[in-house]
Motif scaffolding. Structure first.
Motif, PDB file in Angstrom:
ATOM      1  N   ALA A 479       3.430 -22.620  20.857  1.00 42.64           N
ATOM      2  CA  ALA A 479       2.699 -21.350  20.884  1.00 42.64           C
ATOM      3  C   ALA A 479       1.421 -21.468  21.692  1.00 42.64           C
ATOM      4  CB  ALA A 479       2.373 -20.916  19.463  1.00 42.64           C
ATOM      5  N   GLY A 480       1.262 -20.568  22.700  1.00 44.07           N
ATOM      6  CA  GLY A 480       0.002 -20.431  23.415  1.00 44.07           C
ATOM      7  C   GLY A 480      -0.118 -21.188  24.709  1.00 44.07           C
ATOM      8  N   VAL A 481       0.905 -21.943  25.169  1.00 41.33           N
ATOM      9  CA  VAL A 481       0.782 -22.721  26.396  1.00 41.33           C
ATOM     10  C   VAL A 481       1.889 -22.320  27.364  1.00 41.33           C
ATOM     11  CG1 VAL A 481       0.687 -25.035  27.381  1.00 41.33           C
ATOM     12  CG2 VAL A 481      -0.156 -24.637  25.070  1.00 41.33           C
ATOM     13  N   THR A 482       1.490 -22.032  28.595  1.00 38.56           N
ATOM     14  CA  THR A 482       2.448 -21.579  29.602  1.00 38.56           C
ATOM     15  C   THR A 482       2.793 -22.661  30.612  1.00 38.56           C
ATOM     16  OG1 THR A 482       0.635 -20.706  30.928  1.00 38.56           O
ATOM     17  CG2 THR A 482       1.756 -19.167  29.434  1.00 38.56           C
ATOM     18  N   ASP A 483       2.030 -23.743  30.649  1.00 34.07           N
ATOM     19  CA  ASP A 483       2.254 -24.810  31.625  1.00 34.07           C
ATOM     20  C   ASP A 483       3.623 -25.451  31.378  1.00 34.07           C
ATOM     21  OD1 ASP A 483       2.248 -27.195  33.106  1.00 34.07           O
ATOM     22  OD2 ASP A 483       0.064 -27.325  33.001  1.00 34.07           O
ATOM     23  N   PRO A 484       4.564 -25.411  32.366  1.00 34.35           N
ATOM     24  CA  PRO A 484       5.907 -25.966  32.151  1.00 34.35           C
ATOM     25  C   PRO A 484       5.934 -27.485  32.013  1.00 34.35           C
ATOM     26  CG  PRO A 484       5.641 -25.248  34.425  1.00 34.35           C
ATOM     27  CD  PRO A 484       4.427 -24.765  33.690  1.00 34.35           C
ATOM     28  N   SER A 595       6.271 -19.692  25.984  1.00 34.70           N
ATOM     29  CA  SER A 595       7.592 -20.203  25.619  1.00 34.70           C
ATOM     30  C   SER A 595       7.968 -21.287  26.605  1.00 34.70           C
ATOM     31  CB  SER A 595       8.651 -19.092  25.637  1.00 34.70           C
ATOM     32  OG  SER A 595       8.852 -18.646  26.952  1.00 34.70           O
ATOM     33  N   SER A 596       8.835 -22.156  26.173  1.00 40.41           N
ATOM     34  CA  SER A 596       9.336 -23.212  27.038  1.00 40.41           C
ATOM     35  C   SER A 596      10.655 -23.700  26.490  1.00 40.41           C
ATOM     36  CB  SER A 596       8.342 -24.377  27.094  1.00 40.41           C
ATOM     37  OG  SER A 596       8.930 -25.452  27.794  1.00 40.41           O
ATOM     38  N   SER A 597      11.675 -23.746  27.321  1.00 36.85           N
ATOM     39  CA  SER A 597      12.958 -24.267  26.876  1.00 36.85           C
ATOM     40  C   SER A 597      13.100 -25.745  27.233  1.00 36.85           C
ATOM     41  CB  SER A 597      14.100 -23.467  27.515  1.00 36.85           C
ATOM     42  OG  SER A 597      14.013 -23.566  28.909  1.00 36.85           O
TER      43      SER A 597
END
Length: 635
Positions: A479-484, A595-597
């Motif tokens: 939650a809260g982080v966009t860095d892949p 989100s990150s898959s």
């Protein structure tokens, strides 16, 4: 009857103690169980053929060389007083050896059904049609070679049973250095937990014992609880050679003189509707009782029919009790160690009459499912009970929280894409991909530790996990982080740094971008930030570090950019995998996740030798052409 009750009481004390109102205390014994035949038949091991040795068989009249449920359940009678039970039970025949002769010993027969439950509100289920169970290793010559838990087999010499039962002697085998004036008792406890799928497997893996034989709880792999059979034969050695010690005089039908080759078999022939009704009849679940005291089973009791019952499909051979023979039937020489002796010339087998042959039933269960309902609703944490211990979740990680709640643990497991959440001892959260199938279910009362953060709810017990499942929690979402390149909040090492190749600290100007650039320059895969100011690098996790932590424990802003997070002031690290694509964040931007898959990477384990540690406390960008003073430390 006195013998039955005394032995029964002694056996029950081996199990757990329950309150009088607990239906799990219920147990039945059937004392009116009579001899059907002595046959070299074993429809489990040698279908439609001749078995290797003689068995002493009780039960339904349709016993033969084959087994299928419909044929056996249609028996015209059974040697069990309860005529609804057309099952068959057997042990090897026991012989007295003396003067080059072998005398078949007569026995009295009895069985017990222990009805301990997995849960108080979950009745024991009737045996599925077609079930076969075999217990023991006929080639065993020691307890270890049986491959079974202690207590599956019991040997008791009834020495002064009717006067002072405490004078009875128990032993690891049948070689008692004394006579047994009231008989030699051999008992076999059958496994009671079924996998819900297979009616028989040659390795016995379709069945399992509880954690405490018949009185404990079933493993996750075998969740269906069936009646726990204990088959008991009392051999009348006193009627053959009264006063003579048993040691060295006994041999099983397969030639075993150690006693450890004891084994027993069961094939189901019950009227399933009757047995299910009895297993749910409150009048049959009030403690220890004879089967005839159960109102449901009493309706089907006919002792006269049991006494008169004979094999309906013919016999293979005739061996009479107490009548000596010159050799054990089949190729079965006396045998106490090593490989079983062979016969030369070979011993011919009798032809199996056509009436004893027939169609064998399926080995796979196809009836209505008896397995627990595992179709848990999506996006919901469903409680699955008190299960196993701290190592009972696969691909798991653990963390402690002095303010733990069920919801906090569940949220952490969901963040890391783990569909199973287990709580232990009030303050430990364990997340995993699936439950270890060897773990055991426990009673809910053993998960009674209040959650440290919410005493109104429980968070497991002492070594027991309160387990929850969410089938939708399979994607990592920090939650809260966009860095892949972000791979989550992780733990510092337990005995040192989690990343050991390089380290640099800036008191007031550390940012995520600088740490990533620094570790890239150091040719390291991972970059981790902590304390708001420290960056560490490495190609692999060291000192047991790198295990997942809840995202909210990485809560310290970076000293050089308060919109970014740089781990915690304790053991949590904001961690990045520089081998993943992307990762640049806008200057001054946030590095929290939406989100990150990308799944958390599992790099090779092992520490990396420290190459450089640099501590810098001044500004990040010194004036041009002016060399910054610094100290260089080498490992």
């Amino acid at each position: 009857m006195k013998t039955a009750l005394a032995l029964f009481t002694a056996l029950v004390t081996l199990g757990q103690t329950f309150g009088a109102s607990d239906p799990g205390l219920a147990a039945w014994h059937l004392d009116n169980l009579y001899f059907l035949s002595n046959e070299r038949l074993d429809p489990i091991v040698a279908p439609n053929g001749v078995a290797s040795h003689l068995h002493r068989i009780v039960g339904g009249s349709n016993f033969g060389a084959n087994y299928n449920y419909d044929q056996y359940a249609a028996s015209g009678c059974t040697t069990a007083a309860v005529q609804a039970d057309d099952s068959n039970y057997w042990m090897p025949q026991l012989f007295w050896k003396e003067n080059s002769t072998y005398t078949p010993i007569k026995a009295g027969h009895r069985f017990y059904y222990f009805l301990h439950r997995n849960k108080p509100d979950e009745p024991v289920k009737a045996f599925p049609p077609g079930l076969r169970i075999l217990v023991g290793n006929l080639n065993a010559k020691s307890q270890a070679e049986t491959g079974l838990p202690q207590g599956v087999f019991n040997f008791v010499c009834l020495k002064d049973h009717f006067i002072t039962p405490s004078g009875d002697k128990s032993g690891p085998d049948f070689n008692f250095a004394t006579d047994c004036p009231q008989g030699l008792v051999t008992t076999v406890r059958f496994s009671t937990c079924w996998d819900g799928k297979n009616l028989y497997r040659t390795d016995g893996s379709h069945m399992a014992y509880t954690d405490n034989l018949q009185f404990g709880f079933c493993p996750v792999s075998h969740p269906v609880r069936l009646p726990g059979i204990m088959l008991e034969y009392t051999w009348q050695t006193y009627n053959l050679r009264p006063g003579v010690p048993l040691k060295g005089k006994l041999v099983w039908a397969n030639g075993d003189t150690t006693g450890y080759g004891l084994h027993a078999d069961f094939v189901n022939g019950w009227d399933t509707d009757v047995l299910n009704q009895a297993l749910n009849d409150p009048g049959c679940l009030t403690g220890e009782m004879t089967m005839t005291a159960c109102p449901t089973l009493a309706l089907h009791t006919n002792n006269q029919a049991a006494v008169a019952c004979k094999p309906a499909r013919g016999v293979l051979e005739t061996v009479e009790d107490f009548k000596p023979i010159t050799s054990l039937p089949g190729c079965n020489k006396e045998w106490s160690s090593g490989a079983k002796p062979t016969c030369s010339p070979a011993v011919p087998n009798p032809d199996v009459p056509s009436g004893l042959k027939g169609t064998d039933g399926s080995l796979v269960y196809t009836g209505p499912s008896m397995l627990p309902d595992d179709n848990d609703p999506p996006n919901t944490w469903t409680r699955k009970g008190c299960i196993g211990g701290p190592s009972s979740l696969n691909n798991s990680f653990t963390y402690s929280d002095a303010a733990l709640t069920q919801a906090k643990c569940q949220n952490t497991c969901a963040e890391w894409g783990m569909p199973w959440a287990g709580l232990n001892a009030g303050q430990y959260c364990i997340c995993g991909s699936d439950v270890d199938q060897s773990a055991y279910h426990w009673s809910d009362g053993q998960c009674n530790s209040p959650c440290k953060g919410d005493s109104s709810k429980t968070c497991g017990g002492n070594g027991k996990l309160e387990m929850f499942h969410n089938p939708s929690a399979t994607t990592i979402k920090h939650a809260g982080v966009t860095d892949p390149q972000y791979i989550g909040c992780r733990r510092q090492g337990t005995t040192g740094p989690a990343l050991t190749a390089a380290s640099i600290s800036y008191q007031s100007t550390m940012t995520v971008d600088f740490c990533k650039q620094y570790c890239t320059a150091q040719k390291q895969r991972y970059a981790a930030l902590s304390l708001g100011r420290t960056c560490t690098c490495g190609n692999a996790w060291a000192n047991n570090g790198g295990t997942p932590m809840p995202q909210d424990t990485c809560n310290v802003p970076c000293n050089g950019n308060n919109k970014q997070l740089c781990g915690s002031m304790t053991i949590s690290l904001s961690t990045y995998d520089l081998s993943l694509p992307g990762g640049s964040s806008p200057s001054g931007g946030s590095t929290g996740i939406t989100s990150s898959s990308t799944s958390a990477s599992s790099a090779p384990s092992g520490a990396v030798t420290v190459t450089k540690t640099v501590t810098v406390t001044a500004a990040c960008s010194p004036p041009a052409h002016k060399r910054r003073a610094h100290r260089d430390f080498r490992a």
